[in-house]
Design an enzyme around this catalytic site. Structure first.
Site, PDB file in Angstrom:
ATOM      1  N   CYS A 139      -3.563   3.777   4.520  1.00  0.00           N
ATOM      2  CA  CYS A 139      -4.612   4.753   4.231  1.00  0.00           C
ATOM      3  C   CYS A 139      -5.708   4.632   5.285  1.00  0.00           C
ATOM      4  O   CYS A 139      -6.675   5.374   5.275  1.00  0.00           O
ATOM      5  CB  CYS A 139      -5.147   4.622   2.812  1.00  0.00           C
ATOM      6  SG  CYS A 139      -6.014   3.125   2.461  1.00  0.00           S
TER       7      CYS A 139
ATOM      8  N   CYS B  80     -12.491   6.610   1.891  1.00  0.00           N
ATOM      9  CA  CYS B  80     -12.641   5.421   2.739  1.00  0.00           C
ATOM     10  C   CYS B  80     -13.728   4.512   2.188  1.00  0.00           C
ATOM     11  O   CYS B  80     -13.667   3.298   2.337  1.00  0.00           O
ATOM     12  CB  CYS B  80     -13.031   5.785   4.165  1.00  0.00           C
ATOM     13  SG  CYS B  80     -12.336   7.290   4.792  1.00  0.00           S
TER      14      CYS B  80
END
Lengths: 388, 211
Positions: free
Chosen positions: B36, B107
């Protein structure tokens, strides 16, 4: 912070050369008429002659005739016309199979995907660790239903240059048309269609200090291709729309200004940055082939750290570069090119592309290497992935 | 220059606070994966008398918002009680940073998860888990969703690498559908044990491979 910004993203766009701007200016302000036939009025005839001259000089640089080159709005449109135009012309007549490589740039890749939705079958050729397709795999993939093979001349991210002479020969032997996206090689890596059996070639002005929004498509005489944009009869009735004469003139000027000496100068910067980074910064990997690569491109992964952080740090110091990191991309996906050459997420996220152009100097290379080394140290000191 | 980040974000990005690891931490956690694009590790030291976080450190592999959020949560959590720290939200971190771009939520939210997991890890290791839910196969499976399959970057459960989970009298057995000599086998084993062993009623955990 640099005393002046250092732009190292010349694969994405380039600063226009003033000489290009000077060549274009009269076609905005004086000779702005539409290109008319020879039975039109004086300014229109003059405009048409300028367009013809621009067309001829670009065609000649590819070893082609002027009737084999059309102007477009850029390489995205050129590649769309190549894939969709051939599909339109031959899909019903010959077959619905198209072959592309996995690491093509988005205009080719997404045109292929669009055609897939319309019932075409697309083979996505894999590439090896350097980014090369396998000629035997290509040959085995072509059947009598294959209408088009589209393999780029060089890769937009990792710079690897394909052997398009051999690819073209395989396609010719097996009776499939061959399109090559030469956006990043045009004028920098030799391509002569009298020697390379390509039927369609995509080129653009934006990568060679020419204007944005101007590109072209070489179409070998006799190639069956459908019309993709309908309207008037411009561009040999293949691409309708008022001709962008200042753009065409600027494109031709940009082509004229590229010299072999300049390309060697860019290549020296490329070699210098690759050597210095691999030597001086630990845990770095070159992406793409060391020598068979674009003279203006270096692409290096800085392991254990993430590309958006690297580019932001570089930006704060005045350097512009790009990265294959998901965070940087608009799709939030890591680079399909790095995955294509067998790289993992970490290799994609930490990849930085440096691309050089006319206005870069060897000093730019040295300063960016020093900055990159410091940034890599800083970011690695806070990364849980680092070797410590 | 025009950046999409606030001055405070850039300041924390340039000079992250409380970076590193704590030797013998009382609680620790690692969230995210290279897939990710972001990872955060959080280490805490707890003052048991006051039940507060006496020290906290973080490390980040990720973009600017990931780094800045990791940094700000260490400042927000330091000195707080465990309950207060657990309640720190993404919104709190974002406000303290002068705002974060929406597209960067995924994030930056990792650091919040990292802090909560580190607190949870402390409580589990010290027998302080309040709501003592018995560990079932489902609980183990949920934990394994946080272990990434490095081959694909997705978690073990989603990539069908969990062949079997067995839970009997506090003994957990996890079978991974990979050969034992696979390049990631030992790394995966370590990560799985790290996630499963701290569960309050787990006495022993073993990881096995199919070949």
């Amino acid at each position: 912070m640099q005393d002046r910004p250092v732009y190292l993203d010349n694969a994405a766009a380039t600063r226009m050369d003033e000489r290009v701007l000077d060549a274009m200016r009269p076609y905005f302000l004086d000779t702005y008429a539409v290109a008319t036939s020879e039975f039109g009025y004086s300014q229109g005839i003059e405009a048409r002659e300028s367009l013809d001259d621009a067309r001829e000089s670009i065609a000649v640089s590819l070893g082609a005739g002027p009737e084999e080159f059309i102007f477009t709005s850029g390489s995205t449109e050129s590649s769309n016309i190549a894939l969709k135009g051939v599909a339109q012309a031959l899909g019903k007549k010959k077959g619905k199979h198209i072959i592309v490589s996995k690491i093509e740039d988005f205009p080719v890749l997404n045109s292929a995907k669009a055609l897939e939705k319309q019932g075409f079958r697309v083979t996505y050729l894999s590439v090896d660790g350097d980014g090369f397709i396998d000629l035997q795999e290509l040959s085995d993939s072509i059947s009598d239903k294959t209408i088009l093979v589209s393999i780029q001349h060089a890769n937009q991210e990792i710079g690897t240059i394909q052997d398009i002479d051999s690819i073209g020969r395989v396609c010719k032997e097996k009776g499939a048309l061959f399109h090559s996206d030469a956006t990043h090689t045009f004028t920098r890596v030799p391509l002569d269609v009298r020697k390379t059996p390509a039927d369609l070639v995509t080129v653009s002005a934006h990568t060679i200090h020419g204007p944005k929004g101007v590109g072209g498509l070489y179409i070998r005489s006799g190639t069956q291709i459908g019309k993709w944009i309908d309207g008037g009869f411009q561009e040999f009735n293949l691409r309708a729309g008022l001709e962008n004469i200042p753009g065409a003139v600027g494109f031709a000027k940009a082509v004229e200004l590229v010299t072999p000496e300049e390309t060697l100068r860019l290549q020296a910067m490329r070699d210098h940055i690759i050597d210095r980074i691999l030597d001086e910064i630990p845990n770095t990997t070159l992406n793409g082939h060391r020598w068979k690569r674009l003279p203006q491109n270096a692409n290096i992964t800085f392991h254990f750290i993430e590309g958006e952080s690297i580019t932001l740090h570089l930006d704060m110091r005045g350097f512009a570069v790009s990265t294959g990191s998901a965070c940087f991309s608009r799709s939030l996906e890591g680079s399909h090119v790095i995955f294509g050459i067998g790289g993992d997420h970490e290799r994609a996220h930490g990849s930085i592309r440096f691309t050089f152009g006319r206005y870069n100097t060897m000093e730019d290379v040295d300063t960016v290497v020093v900055a990159a080394a410091e940034i890599a140290n800083e970011l690695r000191s806070i990364s849980p992935l680092s070797e410590k | 220059m025009k950046f999409p980040y606030s001055e405070t974000v850039l300041e924390h990005f340039r000079h992250p606070r409380n970076v590193g690891k704590i030797e013998n931490p009382d609680g620790k956690a690692m969230e995210g994966s290279p897939a990710c694009g972001d990872m955060v590790s959080v280490h805490i030291k707890v003052d048991p008398a006051a039940n507060t976080i006496s020290d906290i450190k973080f490390e980040s592999y990720g973009c600017a918002s990931n780094i800045a959020t990791g940094s700000i949560i260490t400042e927000l959590a330091k000195g707080k009680t465990l309950d207060e720290a657990r309640k720190i939200t993404w919104k709190d971190a974002s406000e303290a940073l002068g705002g974060l771009p929406k597209i960067k939520v995924h994030c930056s939210v990792l650091a919040i998860g990292g802090l909560r997991s580190a607190i949870r890890n402390y409580e589990e290791r010290h027998g302080l888990v309040k709501e003592k839910v018995p560990t079932t196969k489902e609980v183990v499976r949920k934990r394994l969703k946080k272990v990434m399959n490095p081959l694909t970057g997705l978690d073990l459960v989603r990539t069908n690498l969990i062949k079997e989970i067995e839970m009997k009298d506090g003994d957990v057995r996890v079978v991974i559908d990979l050969p034992a000599d696979h390049q990631f086998a030992s790394a995966l084993k370590e990560e799985i044990l790290e996630k499963v062993e701290p569960l309050w009623d787990v006495k022993k955990a073993v990881v096995e491979f199919t070949e």
